[in-house]
Design a protein around this motif. Structure first.
Motif: not given
Ligand code: HEM
Length: 539
Positions: A497-500, A494-495, A338-341
């Motif tokens: 899913p689109e829109g989640q 890691w990411k 949720a905080l990929p940065g």
């Protein structure tokens, strides 16, 4: 029909009607009595402190308990908000919980366990009599072994941990040249259970599929049983435990563990006896000898080391260690997705330690100590997603009067609202902000470098307890979680899913679980960036 048989029939009908009236009346009275008792027992029984969590004084204990089951956080925050310097209580279906603020930690930590027992409290809280958890009341061999053997040996355990993790990654992670969806809850459970098994049993037993099933599924069944039992009054627990499938299944796991491990335990006990007899008591010349089972065999006396009890304890230690560590690792991964940065930030820190200390495969405990940003992220993630909103459980075994006059009556169950305490602005400024570097920044202050770590406890930070009874496995947990995260972050992207968004946690009573059904997408990073090759081959 003649007149006499008519009379008999009408008498029978009358009698049945009267019986029905009596039965209905009796049932109604019994229900009313039970309802009145459930109210009076909360207001008149137990410790004389404010009662929190009722909507009206006519509300029954079971409704209050249902509200706690659905939203424990609201009850605990309300109580702590109103009474954060004094004792108060809330009603569970099976007991009253006496909730104390953390100002009493220092006074309580000096009390011997014969006066304020954590172990009796853990056994009760886990419905030990019905979930096979009461074995922890027999002796403290498990606790001693973790403190005297596991923690001091952590540096020697790093290599086997990594070896098992590498094996687990090969078997349990998918090929993912392109993005692949996985359920981190289950994937990480496999990784953690394999590493724990390696350290608890050694090779080759740690790779036994039956053991891996027992050591993870037992815990799931204990939690199902206790979540259900806690919805009902204690006098029904015996009957309910009898009909709940999760209690039989839990018991069957203990029997299966005993069948599997007892012959091996006897073999190891005989080998140790032979070694000692031959004058060689250096029991750890083979690295595979360094495991929890062998240490328990070495440390325990004859009564403590009965093979059936040791097998049982191995399962119970798996309960204490596997899901607790797995949940923290899963929460971190959800938070990072949720905080990929921040992922790149953590990777840079790992690469820096490789530059200083050499490849990951040669790291010892001190190299992991240098991962201060990762450590900070884990602690912040735990603050947002604690395994339990209540901790510091103790059962009071004799009346105690605290210095300020507060009475803790014999038989009361005390606990602290750890998350409400930790999130008070005086303890954590801007508690609503997820600040991954919060604890990293605190450690930059003069003299605080060694403080604020994931595994350090403080009177206001009680997710592992505090004092001599604090979790004896927390340093192991920290090392295990870091090893797993280093591997997962360096070798994969890691990411969500689109829109989640960040998967929502699940809550039951005071327990918080990471979402089991949520998926994350993972993709292998180029091989030359893998933690398995970085720094390898350099002098
Ligand atoms: C993130 C992971 C973990 C968390 C959050 C956690 C949390 C806790 C807490 C809150 C307690 C109670 C402390 C008290 O009484 O004040 C505890 C006790 C304990 N923990 Fe942990 N723990 C974790 C990992 C582990 C691991 C990996 C092991 C084993 C290697 C372990 C073994 C134990 C044992 C044996 C006890 C004492 C039970 C007793 O009193 O008999 N824990 N833990």
């Amino acid at each position: 029909m003649n007149s006499s048989s008519y009379d008999t029939a009408s008498l029978a009908i009358k009698a049945t009607e009267q019986l029905r009236a009596i039965t209905v009346l009796e049932v109604a009275l019994a229900l009313l009595g039970g309802y009145a008792f459930s109210i009076l027992s909360m207001h008149l029984g137990g410790p004389k402190v404010p009662l929190v969590g009722l909507r009206s004084i006519f509300e029954s204990r079971y409704l209050a308990n249902w509200r706690f089951f659905r939203n424990a956080g609201s009850v605990l925050n309300l109580g702590y908000g109103k009474f954060h310097n004094q004792a108060w209580k809330f009603a569970r279906a099976d007991t009253d919980m006496l909730v104390l603020p953390s100002q009493y930690v220092e006074e309580l930590r000096s009390l011997p366990s014969q006066v304020a027992s954590p172990t009796v409290a853990h056994a009760f809280n886990l419905s030990g009599g019905h979930t096979n958890m009461n074995i922890i009341l027999k002796n403290n061999l498990h606790f001693r072994t973790l403190q005297e053997k596991l923690t001091p040996n952590l540096s020697r355990l790093t290599r086997p941990m990594q070896d098992e993790l590498n094996y687990a990654c090969k078997i349990d992670l998918p090929e993912c040249e392109d993005w692949v969806a996985i359920k981190p809850y289950y994937t990480i459970l496999r990784l953690v259970s394999r590493i724990s098994a390696r350290i608890f049993l050694g090779l080759p037993y740690c790779r036994n599929e039956e053991w891996l099933e027992i050591s993870t599924e037992f815990t799931e069944n204990v939690f199902v049983s206790l979540v259900v039992l806690r919805l009902f009054p204690r006098y029904l627990h015996g009957v309910l435990a009898w009909i709940l499938p999760s209690t039989w299944i839990g018991a069957s796991y203990i029997r299966r563990a005993q069948k599997l491990l007892v012959p091996e335990i006897k073999k190891r006990q005989a080998a140790l006896a032979k070694k000692i007899e031959s004058g060689n008591d250096d029991v750890s010349d083979d690295p595979n000898d360094n495991n929890l089972l062998n240490w328990m065999i070495q440390l325990g006396n004859n009564i403590e080391t009965k093979p059936h009890d040791l097998a049982h304890l191995e399962v119970v230690m798996s309960l204490a260690s596997i899901h607790t560590s797995q949940m923290n690792a899963v929460h971190v991964l959800y938070d990072l997705a949720a905080l990929p940065g921040y992922i790149e930030n953590l990777r840079e820190e790992i690469v820096q330690v490789i530059k200083e200390d050499g490849p990951w495969s040669k790291w010892d405990k001190n190299s992991f100590y240098k991962l201060k940003k990762l450590d900070s992220f884990m602690r912040e993630s735990q603050r947002f997603n604690p395994p339990s909103l209540l901790s510091y459980h103790r059962v009071i075994l004799q009346d105690i009067v605290l210095k300020d006059g507060t009475l803790l009556p014999r038989g009361s169950h005390i606990a602290m609202p750890v998350n409400a305490i930790q999130n008070h602005p005086s303890v954590t400024p801007n508690p609503e902000v997820f600040d991954p570097l919060r604890y990293y920044n605190l450690r930059q202050r003069d003299g605080e470098n060694h403080l604020h770590q994931f595994a350090t406890t403080e009177p206001n930070i009680l997710n592992f307890g505090h004092g001599k009874h604090a979790c004896p496995g927390r340093f192991f947990a920290s090392l295990e979680i870091k090893n797993i995260l280093v591997r997962l972050l360096m070798d994969y992207d890691w990411k969500l899913p689109e829109g989640q968004g960040r998967p929502e946690n699940l809550k039951a009573h005071e327990f918080i679980f990471p979402n089991q059904k949520a998926t994350l997408l993972m993709k292998a990073r180029p091989k030359n960036l893998s933690v398995l090759v970085l720094g390898e081959g350099e002098a």
